[in-house]
Design a protein around this motif. Structure first.
Motif, PDB file in Angstrom:
ATOM      1  N   LEU A 172       0.949  -1.147   0.038  1.00 22.70           N
ATOM      2  CA  LEU A 172      -0.194   0.161   0.012  1.00 22.70           C
ATOM      3  C   LEU A 172       1.010   1.134  -0.177  1.00 22.70           C
ATOM      4  CD1 LEU A 172      -3.214   0.699   0.016  1.00 22.70           C
ATOM      5  CD2 LEU A 172      -2.582   0.989   2.519  1.00 22.70           C
ATOM      6  N   CYS A 173       0.960   2.065  -1.045  1.00 25.19           N
ATOM      7  CA  CYS A 173       1.828   3.063  -1.281  1.00 25.19           C
ATOM      8  C   CYS A 173       1.311   4.310  -1.355  1.00 25.19           C
ATOM      9  CB  CYS A 173       2.874   3.010  -2.625  1.00 25.19           C
ATOM     10  SG  CYS A 173       3.514   1.058  -2.661  1.00 25.19           S
ATOM     11  N   HIS A 174       1.896   5.432  -0.751  1.00 27.78           N
ATOM     12  CA  HIS A 174       1.125   6.806  -0.723  1.00 27.78           C
ATOM     13  C   HIS A 174       2.177   7.582  -1.474  1.00 27.78           C
ATOM     14  CE1 HIS A 174      -1.034   9.906   0.567  1.00 27.78           C
ATOM     15  NE2 HIS A 174       0.129  10.525   1.055  1.00 27.78           N
ATOM     16  N   ILE A 175       1.711   8.329  -2.528  1.00 28.70           N
ATOM     17  CA  ILE A 175       2.515   9.100  -3.505  1.00 28.70           C
ATOM     18  C   ILE A 175       2.042  10.524  -3.369  1.00 28.70           C
ATOM     19  CG2 ILE A 175       3.356   9.323  -5.750  1.00 28.70           C
ATOM     20  CD1 ILE A 175       1.932   6.386  -6.265  1.00 28.70           C
ATOM     21  N   THR A 176       3.125  11.181  -2.994  1.00 21.67           N
ATOM     22  CA  THR A 176       2.853  12.689  -2.975  1.00 21.67           C
ATOM     23  C   THR A 176       3.285  13.394  -4.049  1.00 21.67           C
ATOM     24  OG1 THR A 176       2.871  12.609  -0.584  1.00 21.67           O
ATOM     25  CG2 THR A 176       3.088  14.764  -1.452  1.00 21.67           C
ATOM     26  N   PRO A 276       1.253   8.850   5.199  1.00 25.26           N
ATOM     27  CA  PRO A 276       1.504   9.871   5.865  1.00 25.26           C
ATOM     28  C   PRO A 276       1.006  10.000   7.320  1.00 25.26           C
ATOM     29  CG  PRO A 276      -0.532  10.249   4.584  1.00 25.26           C
ATOM     30  CD  PRO A 276       0.155   8.976   4.318  1.00 25.26           C
ATOM     31  N   TYR A 277       0.025   8.930   7.938  1.00 28.79           N
ATOM     32  CA  TYR A 277      -0.203   9.068   9.225  1.00 28.79           C
ATOM     33  C   TYR A 277      -0.385   7.620   9.731  1.00 28.79           C
ATOM     34  CZ  TYR A 277      -2.324  13.450   7.727  1.00 28.79           C
ATOM     35  OH  TYR A 277      -2.475  14.724   7.102  1.00 28.79           O
ATOM     36  N   ILE A 361      -4.789   8.484  17.151  1.00 29.89           N
ATOM     37  CA  ILE A 361      -4.417   8.873  15.593  1.00 29.89           C
ATOM     38  C   ILE A 361      -4.915  10.478  15.546  1.00 29.89           C
ATOM     39  CG2 ILE A 361      -6.511   8.304  14.307  1.00 29.89           C
ATOM     40  CD1 ILE A 361      -4.513   7.714  12.000  1.00 29.89           C
ATOM     41  N   THR A 362      -4.222  11.221  14.928  1.00 36.53           N
ATOM     42  CA  THR A 362      -4.600  12.523  14.655  1.00 36.53           C
ATOM     43  C   THR A 362      -5.808  12.717  13.911  1.00 36.53           C
ATOM     44  OG1 THR A 362      -3.210  12.878  12.700  1.00 36.53           O
ATOM     45  CG2 THR A 362      -2.238  13.251  14.697  1.00 36.53           C
ATOM     46  N   PRO A 363      -6.558  14.062  14.009  1.00 38.72           N
ATOM     47  CA  PRO A 363      -7.754  13.961  13.355  1.00 38.72           C
ATOM     48  C   PRO A 363      -7.503  14.049  11.854  1.00 38.72           C
ATOM     49  CG  PRO A 363      -7.577  15.765  15.083  1.00 38.72           C
ATOM     50  CD  PRO A 363      -6.305  15.254  15.062  1.00 38.72           C
ATOM     51  N   GLN A 364      -6.329  14.436  11.318  1.00 39.23           N
ATOM     52  CA  GLN A 364      -6.204  14.258   9.985  1.00 39.23           C
ATOM     53  C   GLN A 364      -5.919  12.939   9.255  1.00 39.23           C
ATOM     54  OE1 GLN A 364      -4.410  16.368  12.222  1.00 39.23           O
ATOM     55  NE2 GLN A 364      -4.821  18.553  11.558  1.00 39.23           N
ATOM     56  N   GLY A 365      -5.259  12.168  10.350  1.00 38.39           N
ATOM     57  CA  GLY A 365      -4.985  10.880   9.997  1.00 38.39           C
ATOM     58  C   GLY A 365      -6.388  10.128  10.034  1.00 38.39           C
ATOM     59  N   HIS A 366      -7.095  10.440  11.018  1.00 36.57           N
ATOM     60  CA  HIS A 366      -8.621   9.555  10.946  1.00 36.57           C
ATOM     61  C   HIS A 366      -9.266   9.765   9.783  1.00 36.57           C
ATOM     62  CE1 HIS A 366     -12.609   9.309  12.753  1.00 36.57           C
ATOM     63  NE2 HIS A 366     -12.084   8.135  13.019  1.00 36.57           N
ATOM     64  N   ASP A 367      -9.345  11.347   9.163  1.00 30.45           N
ATOM     65  CA  ASP A 367     -10.187  11.533   8.081  1.00 30.45           C
ATOM     66  C   ASP A 367      -9.294  10.661   6.820  1.00 30.45           C
ATOM     67  OD1 ASP A 367     -11.857  13.190   9.238  1.00 30.45           O
ATOM     68  OD2 ASP A 367     -10.656  14.990   8.777  1.00 30.45           O
ATOM     69  N   LEU A 377      -6.134   0.978  12.384  1.00 34.29           N
ATOM     70  CA  LEU A 377      -5.589  -0.007  13.217  1.00 34.29           C
ATOM     71  C   LEU A 377      -4.889  -0.861  12.472  1.00 34.29           C
ATOM     72  CD1 LEU A 377      -8.306  -0.017  16.036  1.00 34.29           C
ATOM     73  CD2 LEU A 377      -6.094   0.787  16.377  1.00 34.29           C
ATOM     74  N   LEU A 378      -5.131  -1.000  11.222  1.00 36.94           N
ATOM     75  CA  LEU A 378      -4.406  -2.051  10.549  1.00 36.94           C
ATOM     76  C   LEU A 378      -3.046  -1.695  10.258  1.00 36.94           C
ATOM     77  CD1 LEU A 378      -7.044  -2.607   7.682  1.00 36.94           C
ATOM     78  CD2 LEU A 378      -6.435  -4.226   9.146  1.00 36.94           C
ATOM     79  N   PHE A 379      -2.787  -0.500  10.635  1.00 31.92           N
ATOM     80  CA  PHE A 379      -1.183   0.034  10.188  1.00 31.92           C
ATOM     81  C   PHE A 379      -0.703   0.719  11.554  1.00 31.92           C
ATOM     82  CE2 PHE A 379      -3.913   0.400   6.427  1.00 31.92           C
ATOM     83  CZ  PHE A 379      -3.486  -0.690   5.678  1.00 31.92           C
ATOM     84  N   CYS A 380      -1.049   0.163  12.505  1.00 34.68           N
ATOM     85  CA  CYS A 380      -0.525   0.737  13.881  1.00 34.68           C
ATOM     86  C   CYS A 380       1.037   0.662  14.234  1.00 34.68           C
ATOM     87  CB  CYS A 380      -0.986   0.073  15.083  1.00 34.68           C
ATOM     88  SG  CYS A 380      -1.119   1.049  16.710  1.00 34.68           S
ATOM     89  N   GLU A 381       1.583   1.910  14.450  1.00 35.96           N
ATOM     90  CA  GLU A 381       3.087   1.803  14.604  1.00 35.96           C
ATOM     91  C   GLU A 381       3.356   0.817  16.024  1.00 35.96           C
ATOM     92  OE1 GLU A 381       4.211   5.805  15.267  1.00 35.96           O
ATOM     93  OE2 GLU A 381       4.312   6.206  13.030  1.00 35.96           O
ATOM     94  N   ASP A 382       4.407   0.094  15.804  1.00 33.19           N
ATOM     95  CA  ASP A 382       5.063  -0.806  16.808  1.00 33.19           C
ATOM     96  C   ASP A 382       5.710   0.151  17.814  1.00 33.19           C
ATOM     97  OD1 ASP A 382       5.295  -3.367  14.690  1.00 33.19           O
ATOM     98  OD2 ASP A 382       3.797  -2.927  15.781  1.00 33.19           O
TER      99      ASP A 382
END
Length: 482
Positions: A172-176, A276-277, A361-367, A377-382
């Protein structure tokens, strides 16, 4: 001591060709299920192909479950004290699980390609719930599981044998978007079939830096499956994507493996690249005064609702753990809060004892994840993130202390002011103001739809002019101090 022996075997389906002692070349076909005798010397070994003995290898099964909104998968997952493994029980007759081949007593090896046999029951249940409407379960029947355990077999090897040694997860790749290179990616149709696209990232561009490889197959973009899209429709979609896109890709070799196994390629089984989040896990130890934060159920301007963490006390366990005002609460002790009511979350926090684990998570991340249709929660930091202290923005409203021993606060960028603190023995306390109360009127003037700054100005003006203050509030049961 071994001598000559006589062995009787049965061939259920294989026809064995034999030659006579006179070297007659005519083939004699043996009918199925006929018993035949062979003489052999054990010291010389067995040259009869019917007698090749293979090592027992248990075969795992893949069950792909897909449900509609409001449906259940139709089975229970149990951990039983006298049995090993995660056990499938109470498979609903005619239900989704039964139709997909899941059977009572099966043992769960993997959830969405994640090996779970050694995980806790809570973690496995959580992974299944987070999968949403589509989940892939790799199972072993109960008898084979117990036999494999008794023989000391490595269950990971059984799972690997089902998929092959070179099996890899999708990405899953996020491209800016880059000002010069753009997104740095092109898509080429593969064959005449709809929805089949090969990915070509620009060397050193944003897509390649985000984990996209040349020749990858495009599966999913910004929450939408591309199985029925034409190339022109994909091009139009790309033009509307704005500053960034999030795509699901997989290399062509493993795409064929997934197809052969009839396994869907899902974001929930992907390895994240450049997202990003990411949610954070916070561990809090209870202090005498509590954990030091408020939990508030809020509605954002977009209309989405969430359980939000507010007014983190300075020096409190919450602040030391890295909690930030405005963070969205995702789970309590590993249990997702998405479907829980406010009072249910409060109960779980208060019953946690001296220690609690939260994911936020931040509000922006939640959105961001809401728009993708995925659970963050699928991508929670360890690993815990070291939070950097920063100054509050000049545009961020701060809690204001009124003249009667109480504080006012609000949700950023939203009208609605509430009581955030009441000093013991103050006029506010004697007037029975309570933390979390919503301010409805100030000296008879309706302020329900006004912002904090306006309410504070009105509060101060009325107090300066008359020395008296009349505030009407209503109890907000969706705010709790923890």
């Amino acid at each position: 001591m071994f001598g000559l022996g006589l062995l009787t075997v049965t061939s259920p389906s294989v026809q064995h060709n034999m030659k006579s002692s006179t070297e007659n070349s005519d083939n004699i076909s043996q009918p199925p299920n006929e018993k035949r005798q062979f003489r052999f010397n054990p010291k010389e070994g067995i040259d009869n192909p019917m007698m090749v003995i293979e090592e027992w290898t248990p075969r795992a099964r893949l069950c792909v479950l897909k449900r509609d909104e409001g449906e259940t998968f139709g089975f229970h997952l149990r951990a039983e004290w006298d049995q090993q493994g995660h056990i499938i029980r109470r498979v609903l007759s005619g239900g989704i699980a039964a139709r997909c081949g899941l059977e009572d007593g099966d043992r769960l090896l993997e959830v969405n390609n994640i090996y779970v046999d050694g995980a806790t029951h809570q973690e496995v249940s959580r992974r299944i719930r987070l999968s949403g409407h589509h989940v892939c379960l790799l199972v072993l029947d109960g008898e084979a599981y117990e036999k494999a355990i008794a023989m000391g077999r490595d269950l990971r090897d059984i799972a690997k044998a089902f998929k092959g040694e070179d099996f890899k997860a999708p990405r899953l790749c996020h491209i800016t978007r880059d000002p010069v290179l753009g997104l740095g990616i092109n898509f080429t149709p593969v064959g005449a079939e709809k929805g089949c696209f090969s990915v070509n990232p620009v060397d050193g561009g944003p897509a390649e830096n985000a984990g996209v490889l040349k020749g990858d197959r495009l599966v999913w973009m910004n929450g939408a499956l591309l199985s029925d899209l034409t190339h022109s429709a994909l091009s139009r979609m790309m033009k509307k994507c704005g500053k960034y896109i999030t795509i699901l890709v997989i290399d062509s070799k493993n795409e064929k493996t997934y197809t052969a196994l009839r396994m869907p390629i899902l974001p929930s089984m992907a390895v994240p690249h450049n997202l990003p989040y990411r949610p954070r896990k916070l561990d809090l130890d209870l202090a005498p005064e509590g954990y030091g934060f408020f939990l508030r159920f809020e509605k954002a301007p977009s209309g989405r609702t969430a359980h939000v963490l507010r007014m983190v006390d300075s020096g409190s366990p919450a602040e030391r753990a890295g909690m930030q005002d405005g963070d969205v609460l995702l789970d309590v002790n590993g249990e997702s809060t998405e479907l829980l009511h406010h009072d249910e979350i409060v109960t779980r926090v208060r019953e946690s004892g001296q220690h609690i684990s939260l994911s936020t998570i931040t509000p922006q991340g939640h959105d961001f994840y809401t728009q993708l249709g995925l659970s963050p929660l699928l991508f929670c930091e360890d690993d815990a993130i070291q939070m950097e202290s920063g100054e509050a923005s000049e545009d961020s409203p701060q809690a204001e202390e009124g003249p009667s021993g109480f504080n006012l606060d609000c949700t950023p960028q939203c009208p609605e002011t509430f009581i955030s603190q009441v000093a013991p023995g103050s006029p506010g306390k004697k007037s029975e103001l309570f933390v979390g109360d919503i301010v409805m009127e100030v000296n008879g003037q309706n302020v329900r739809d006004q912002y904090l700054e306006d309410v504070v100005v009105l509060d101060k003006e009325d107090s300066d002019n008359s020395g008296a203050l009349s505030i009407t509030t209503c109890e907000d049961t969706e705010v709790s101090r923890l």
